[in-house]
Design an enzyme around this catalytic site. Structure first.
Site, PDB file in Angstrom:
ATOM      1  N   ASP A  34       0.912  -0.875   0.098  1.00 33.46           N
ATOM      2  CA  ASP A  34      -0.189  -0.429   0.387  1.00 33.46           C
ATOM      3  C   ASP A  34       0.637   1.492  -0.050  1.00 33.46           C
ATOM      4  O   ASP A  34       2.351   1.080  -0.014  1.00 33.46           O
ATOM      5  CB  ASP A  34      -1.039   0.289   1.158  1.00 33.46           C
ATOM      6  N   SER A  35      -0.102   2.270  -0.703  1.00 33.40           N
ATOM      7  CA  SER A  35       1.058   3.698  -0.414  1.00 33.40           C
ATOM      8  C   SER A  35       1.354   4.061   1.613  1.00 33.40           C
ATOM      9  O   SER A  35       2.484   4.867   1.042  1.00 33.40           O
ATOM     10  CB  SER A  35      -0.084   4.873  -1.025  1.00 33.40           C
ATOM     11  N   CYS A  73      -3.557  -1.637  -1.827  1.00 31.61           N
ATOM     12  CA  CYS A  73      -4.141   0.581  -2.485  1.00 31.61           C
ATOM     13  C   CYS A  73      -4.991   1.134  -3.941  1.00 31.61           C
ATOM     14  O   CYS A  73      -4.233   0.048  -4.867  1.00 31.61           O
ATOM     15  CB  CYS A  73      -2.603   1.383  -2.701  1.00 31.61           C
ATOM     16  N   GLU A  78      -5.800  10.091   8.399  1.00 26.77           N
ATOM     17  CA  GLU A  78      -3.831  10.121   8.232  1.00 26.77           C
ATOM     18  C   GLU A  78      -3.768  10.949  10.117  1.00 26.77           C
ATOM     19  O   GLU A  78      -3.698  10.412  10.678  1.00 26.77           O
ATOM     20  CB  GLU A  78      -3.282  10.200   7.467  1.00 26.77           C
ATOM     21  N   CYS A 123     -11.112   2.629  -1.177  1.00 22.80           N
ATOM     22  CA  CYS A 123     -10.020   3.725  -0.857  1.00 22.80           C
ATOM     23  C   CYS A 123      -9.409   2.646   0.322  1.00 22.80           C
ATOM     24  O   CYS A 123     -10.627   2.692   1.235  1.00 22.80           O
ATOM     25  CB  CYS A 123     -10.468   4.686  -0.773  1.00 22.80           C
ATOM     26  N   HIS A 182      -8.565   3.315   3.297  1.00 22.47           N
ATOM     27  CA  HIS A 182      -8.368   4.360   4.620  1.00 22.47           C
ATOM     28  C   HIS A 182      -9.962   4.483   5.406  1.00 22.47           C
ATOM     29  O   HIS A 182     -10.235   4.402   6.022  1.00 22.47           O
ATOM     30  CB  HIS A 182      -8.126   5.644   4.468  1.00 22.47           C
TER      31      HIS A 182
HETATM   32  N1  DGL Z   1      -3.912   3.337  -0.491  1.00 26.10           N
HETATM   33  C1  DGL Z   1      -4.945   4.419  -0.941  1.00 26.10           C
HETATM   34  C2  DGL Z   1      -6.040   4.073  -1.731  1.00 26.10           C
HETATM   35  O1  DGL Z   1      -6.163   3.311  -1.697  1.00 26.10           O
HETATM   36  C3  DGL Z   1      -5.259   5.597  -0.347  1.00 26.10           C
HETATM   37  C4  DGL Z   1      -4.281   6.581   0.449  1.00 26.10           C
HETATM   38  C5  DGL Z   1      -3.299   7.131  -1.250  1.00 26.10           C
HETATM   39  O2  DGL Z   1      -4.033   8.344  -1.716  1.00 26.10           O
HETATM   40  O3  DGL Z   1      -2.096   7.314  -0.955  1.00 26.10           O
HETATM   41  O4  DGL Z   1      -6.664   4.932  -2.795  1.00 26.10           O
END
Ligand code: DGL
Length: 277
Positions: free
Chosen positions: A11-12, A74, A161, A195, A197
């Site tokens: 993930d990012s 992600c 976050e 997403c 989050h």
């Molecule tokens: N992990 C990203 C997603 O699911 C969200 C956070 C980001 O923008 O890096 O799209």
């Protein structure tokens, strides 16, 4: 002990931990490596080329760690990088390995869940502008089910976050984006949280839905179930995933920070290791 060949989960940043958590519940015997690119998060605001470059770099690192299967937890990476990696890179760098994303399992679930064919998607700017959800759903359901509306929610990742969940400021943005989505299509009966989050905002999201019969597709459980099924259908891939029940965490930022924030997502203590790209 035999050499570990973990399943990589990328993930990012932290968000993919919501997906990892469910995958580990479904597949507790497997070995896992989680990699969060916290140093370069967020991906949601970045261009196709940059998301592709970063994601490919991460996938290569996970391959070096002997992952034969990598899950892009992600959405933004799944939307902007997965297709290129699967079609262009894998045949050249690792034809026997697999990289899977979260969009396909989510649209399959949405197509099964919707009664009236109206599916809404909430995601980052990047995921929404990629049009991946509408295109994939249209293809997979042969036009029977449509993503009728997508809504970008640029403030939701920073809310999570910064641990602002449930505050009046956070609720303002959750309500605003939900209202925008349903103003575009009031008939949506199934909603994809596109997403990593957003599951952490589920209580606020529910509070602002126009009616409580709307089904919410949370990716963690869906992806975990589909992965279980995938491994059963692909014994050749399963054979390259070792089963000692270990999880290792890597971050491209400060491990101490990662460990303390990860608790919000996992509700347990972990110890991560710094990874340098
Ligand atoms: N992990 C990203 C997603 O699911 C969200 C956070 C980001 O923008 O890096 O799209």
């Amino acid at each position: 002990m035999s050499k570990i060949k973990p399943i990589g989960v990328f993930d990012s940043g932290y968000g993919g931990l919501t997906v990892l958590k469910e995958i580990v519940k479904a597949l507790p015997d497997y070995d896992f490596v989680y990699l969060g690119d916290n140093a370069r998060t967020p991906y949601g605001t970045r261009s196709f080329d940059v998301v592709y470059e970063y994601t490919l770099e991460a996938v290569k690192r996970l391959f070096e760690m002997d992952c034969h299967l990598v899950i892009l937890a992600c959405n933004t990476a799944s939307a902007k990088a997965l297709r290129n990696i699967q079609q262009k890179d894998l045949p050249l760098i690792a034809p026997d390995r697999r990289v899977l994303g979260v969009i396909r399992p989510s649209i399959e679930a949405a197509a099964e869940m919707t009664n009236n064919g109206h599916v809404g998607v909430l995601g980052t700017n990047g995921t929404v502008s990629s049009e991946s959800y509408p295109v994939e759903l249209q293809k997979w359901s042969e036009g029977k089910v449509k993503v009728t509306t997508q809504q970008a929610c640029p403030m939701w990742v920073p809310i999570v976050e910064n641990n602002e969940i449930g505050t009046p400021g956070a609720n303002y943005f959750v309500e605003k984006n939900i209202r925008q989505l349903f103003d575009s299509d009031s008939e949506i009966d199934s909603l994809i949280l596109g997403c990593t989050h957003y599951p952490l905002l589920i209580d606020s999201i529910r509070d602002f839905l126009p009616n409580q019969s709307i089904k919410i597709i949370e990716q963690g459980k869906i992806v975990a179930g589909k992965l279980q099924d995938y491994l059963q259908r692909h014994p050749e891939i399963d054979a390259n995933c070792t089963k000692n029940g270990t999880i290792q965490y890597f971050t491209t930022e400060q491990p101490e920070l990662f460990d303390s924030r990860a608790q919000q997502f996992l509700e347990e203590e972990i110890k991560s290791i710094k990874m340098h790209f």
